[in-house]
Enzyme design. Structure first.
Site, mmCIF file in Angstrom:
data_model
loop_
_atom_site.group_PDB
_atom_site.id
_atom_site.type_symbol
_atom_site.label_atom_id
_atom_site.label_comp_id
_atom_site.label_asym_id
_atom_site.label_seq_id
_atom_site.Cartn_x
_atom_site.Cartn_y
_atom_site.Cartn_z
ATOM 1 N N GLU A 53 11.835 -11.883 44.557
ATOM 2 C CA GLU A 53 11.360 -11.630 43.195
ATOM 3 C C GLU A 53 10.935 -12.983 42.621
ATOM 4 O O GLU A 53 11.768 -13.856 42.388
ATOM 5 C CB GLU A 53 12.503 -11.024 42.381
ATOM 6 C CG GLU A 53 12.214 -10.755 40.934
ATOM 7 C CD GLU A 53 13.454 -10.267 40.206
ATOM 8 O OE1 GLU A 53 13.546 -10.535 38.993
ATOM 9 O OE2 GLU A 53 14.335 -9.647 40.842
ATOM 10 N N ASP A 64 15.413 -14.037 29.503
ATOM 11 C CA ASP A 64 15.992 -15.034 30.395
ATOM 12 C C ASP A 64 17.030 -15.902 29.707
ATOM 13 O O ASP A 64 16.880 -16.286 28.547
ATOM 14 C CB ASP A 64 14.886 -15.923 30.977
ATOM 15 C CG ASP A 64 13.918 -15.143 31.842
ATOM 16 O OD1 ASP A 64 14.383 -14.231 32.539
ATOM 17 O OD2 ASP A 64 12.712 -15.431 31.812
#
EC number: 4.2.1.20
Length: 264
Positions: A53, A64
């Site tokens: 990924e 994030d």
């Protein structure tokens, strides 16, 4: 209608046949440099990661945590651009035989052009997209384009998702459903929320056959636990930190350790 064979789904199925499940590894493109990010991705596969990924650096990565944010900021400072992601995929696929997904917020795809983006990803040898901020009901263009190109499409399911949202994610994901283990941003956690197991049960009730759990996973023990009820485990922040602290050798060693959690 032609049946589309998912390269990611096939890799996860093989891992569940040969071992207890699949290990999915995340790294951002362009960190600490473009060449190093490619070498690091190759090292993941060489040390037991089944599916790669690759994250596109983004200026406002709302999902994030601090480790990945710092890495993507550095990648942007390095001058990493969207075209570098396609070049990275092509170079990785020339060296290892593992499916590569790009993880990206939807705006860069729109700006680039959905069809153009998909065609360039196919040309590079990419497997598909993970789209954390795109819901099925707002992704009609992507559904059509991914069917045309045969690319995998991975939608997210969260503990707060309604049953209808889960049903849509199951029906339209190809490869796996990204099962968010806990609410919040990415980052290693000492204990995974029980919500992950509950969410997997709810997704199974909606007919899900391929589920990978992500967010907060950092040890082989956690991976082994997750693979007791899911098909794959996704590790991101721990790998990025290893790369930041010790370079490609360190991220390869950590991948090998984490892969131990997939043994029967």
């Amino acid at each position: 209608m032609t049946t589309i064979v998912s390269p990611v789904g096939s890799a996860i199925a093989r891992a569940n046949s040969d071992r207890s499940g699949a290990l999915v590894g995340y790294l951002p493109v362009g960190f600490p440099t473009l060449d190093a990010s490619i070498d690091a991705a190759v090292a993941l596969v060489e040390n037991g990661v089944d599916v790669l990924e690759l994250g596109l650096p983004y200026s406002d990565p709302v999902m994030d945590g601090p480790v990945i944010q710092a890495a993507t900021v550095q990648a942007l400072k390095n001058g990493t651009r969207l075209g570098d992601a396609f070049r990275a995929v092509e170079r990785i696929r020339a060296r290892v035989d593992a499916p590569v997904l790009l993880m990206t917020y939807w705006n860069p795809v729109l700006q680039y052009g959905v069809d153009r983006f998909a065609d360039d990803l196919v040309s590079a040898g990419g497997a598909g997209l993970i789209t954390p901020d795109l819901t099925v009901d707002s992704g009609a263009d992507w559904l059509v384009t991914s069917d045309r190109t045969g690319l995998d499409r991975v939608f997210l399911a969260a503990p707060t998702s309604t049953d209808e949202r889960l049903r849509l994610a199951v029906e339209h994901s190809r490869g796996f459903v990204y099962t968010v283990s806990t609410m919040g941003i990415t980052g290693a956690r000492a204990d995974l929320d029980a919500a992950a197991r509950t969410l997997v049960t709810r997704l199974r009730e909606q007919g899900a056959e391929s589920l990978a759990v992500g967010i907060g996973i950092s040890t082989a023990e956690q991976i082994a636990e997750i693979l007791g009820y899911a098909d794959g485990a996704i590790v991101g922040s721990a790998l990025v930190k290893a790369l930041a602290d010790g370079g490609v050798p360190a991220v390869g060693r950590l991948a090998a350790t984490l892969a131990g959690g997939t043994a029967r």
